[in-house]
Design an enzyme around this catalytic site. Structure first.
Site, PDB file in Angstrom:
ATOM      1  N   CYS A 192       0.851  -1.197   0.000  1.00  0.00           N
ATOM      2  CA  CYS A 192       0.000   0.000   0.000  1.00  0.00           C
ATOM      3  C   CYS A 192       0.887   1.248   0.000  1.00  0.00           C
ATOM      4  CB  CYS A 192      -0.893   0.001   1.241  1.00  0.00           C
ATOM      5  SG  CYS A 192      -1.831   1.541   1.442  1.00  0.00           S
ATOM      6  N   GLU A 252       2.765  -6.116   8.444  1.00  0.00           N
ATOM      7  CA  GLU A 252       3.149  -4.726   8.202  1.00  0.00           C
ATOM      8  C   GLU A 252       4.294  -4.305   9.124  1.00  0.00           C
ATOM      9  OE1 GLU A 252       1.550  -0.187   8.701  1.00  0.00           O
ATOM     10  OE2 GLU A 252       0.033  -1.728   8.288  1.00  0.00           O
ATOM     11  N   THR A 256      -0.090   1.363  10.281  1.00  0.00           N
ATOM     12  CA  THR A 256      -1.157   2.201   9.722  1.00  0.00           C
ATOM     13  C   THR A 256      -2.556   1.808  10.162  1.00  0.00           C
ATOM     14  OG1 THR A 256      -1.335   0.830   7.731  1.00  0.00           O
ATOM     15  CG2 THR A 256       0.221   2.672   7.656  1.00  0.00           C
ATOM     16  N   CYS A 276      -3.636   5.407   8.580  1.00  0.00           N
ATOM     17  CA  CYS A 276      -4.085   5.776   7.238  1.00  0.00           C
ATOM     18  C   CYS A 276      -5.494   6.371   7.257  1.00  0.00           C
ATOM     19  CB  CYS A 276      -3.988   4.576   6.298  1.00  0.00           C
ATOM     20  SG  CYS A 276      -5.383   3.444   6.373  1.00  0.00           S
ATOM     21  N   SER A 332      -7.217  -9.660  10.494  1.00  0.00           N
ATOM     22  CA  SER A 332      -7.203  -8.296   9.974  1.00  0.00           C
ATOM     23  C   SER A 332      -7.119  -7.315  11.130  1.00  0.00           C
ATOM     24  CB  SER A 332      -8.469  -8.028   9.147  1.00  0.00           C
ATOM     25  OG  SER A 332      -8.631  -6.647   8.911  1.00  0.00           O
ATOM     26  N   ASN A 388      -7.064  -3.971  11.176  1.00  0.00           N
ATOM     27  CA  ASN A 388      -8.003  -2.836  11.164  1.00  0.00           C
ATOM     28  C   ASN A 388      -9.421  -3.276  11.496  1.00  0.00           C
ATOM     29  OD1 ASN A 388      -9.825  -2.667   8.508  1.00  0.00           O
ATOM     30  ND2 ASN A 388      -7.875  -3.594   7.923  1.00  0.00           N
TER      31      ASN A 388
END
Length: 316
Positions: A101, A131, A170, A200, A228, A230
């Site tokens: 990303c 990440e 992020t 983000c 996940s 987020n």
């Protein structure tokens, strides 16, 4: 039999973000250009439905570069990879496409800039998350110190307290990150932060929408995968915003209907790697069981779009 009434508040923005959409399109374009199989290091995004669909199209998901044959293209996931991975791909003369990303790449560049200016990095992130591994792998070992909570700040052993900077994963919770940053600034007043928050826009917007919806409902469901970051943060944000019941579900089949008995208002959102088809599936499941009224709660407008890398834009 009369269906009980239920109001479903649909949070917006929700679901796919620009970075996830770009990563999926990269795999699709690579399959169109080179044909199957195309290899992907790690899940391209954290969603089983998405991964299974791409696998059916001819994508092969592997854990490490060594699992890929040298004569087939390989794609690096949206979460980013350590510098050593593309370096090894070049050494093996492999064709590779980086689907990181662009907002994660921005954090990588920040880390590199601070390193070149002689600063040691503190990264706020989750241990073991792809990440975090990718970002820490941009710099030599020992140059990035990882912390998850404000409590860990007291135990940090740094090289020079006057030559520090921090970056963040992020996909974290904005509220939790604020507490860690405050603790860092309190202990290391000279620490430098990013010019703009690393969390983000999509994470910020989805969490903001959940905060708006949560007070209106008795329960809130987040469509997303358990791995996940987020998506899990959205569940936490809903609970912290006063929602009595907040739950992560991958598909409509995962809904605990007993836990929703007597509920007259429910919220629904989706993590940034959850496709619209899964959100629609959940809405339909509620429509099958309730006299449903759907109200969309819009808190931000997203129009960002990231271009695909040139190597897949230029078809053979």
């Amino acid at each position: 039999m009369t269906k009980p009434p239920l109001t479903l508040f649909l949070a917006a923005p929700r679901g796919f973000c620009a970075g996830v959409d770009r990563a999926i399109k990269i795999v699709e374009a690579a399959l169109e250009k080179w044909g199957a199989p195309v290899y992907v290091r790690h899940e391209i995004v954290h969603n089983k439905f998405v991964v299974d669909r791409l696998r059916d199209m001819g994508a092969v998901f592997v854990e490490e570069l060594e699992d890929c044959p040298p004569d087939r293209p390989v794609i690096f996931s949206a979460h980013g990879v350590p510098k050593a991975v593309p370096a090894e791909a070049r050494r093996r003369d492999m064709v590779y496409v980086d689907a990181t990303c662009p907002l994660v790449s921005k954090v990588h560049l920040e880390a590199q800039r601070h390193h070149e200016n002689g600063r040691q990095m503190v990264m706020i992130g989750h241990r073991g998350h792809p990440e975090t591994i990718g970002t820490m792998g941009q710099l030599p070992e020992g140059e990035v110190l990882l912390i998850e909570t404000a409590d860990e700040v007291a135990g940090l052993e740094v090289r020079d307290p006057d030559r520090l900077a921090y970056i963040t994963q992020t996909t974290l919770s904005i509220d939790d990150t604020e507490g860690v940053v405050a603790a860092l600034r309190a202990r290391f007043p000279a620490i430098e932060g990013p010019h703009k928050e690393d969390i983000c826009y999509a994470t910020t917007n989805r969490q903001g929408a959940v905060k708006t919806v949560a007070p209106k409902v008795q329960a809130l469901l987040v469509v997303g995968a358990p791995n996940s970051s987020n998506s899990r943060r959205l569940v936490e944000v809903a609970a912290n915003a006063g929602c009595d019941y907040a739950q992560l579900v991958q598909r409509a089949a995962d809904i605990d209907w007993r836990a929703l008995e007597g509920v007259s208002a429910i919220g629904l959102t989706a993590g940034a790697s959850a496709p619209d088809v899964l959100i629609e599936e959940v809405v339909q499941a509620f429509r099958d069981r309730f006299d449903l009224t759907v109200e969309e709660v819009v808190t931000a407008d997203e129009s960002i779009e990231f271009r695909l890398p040139r190597i897949v834009r230029e078809l053979a």
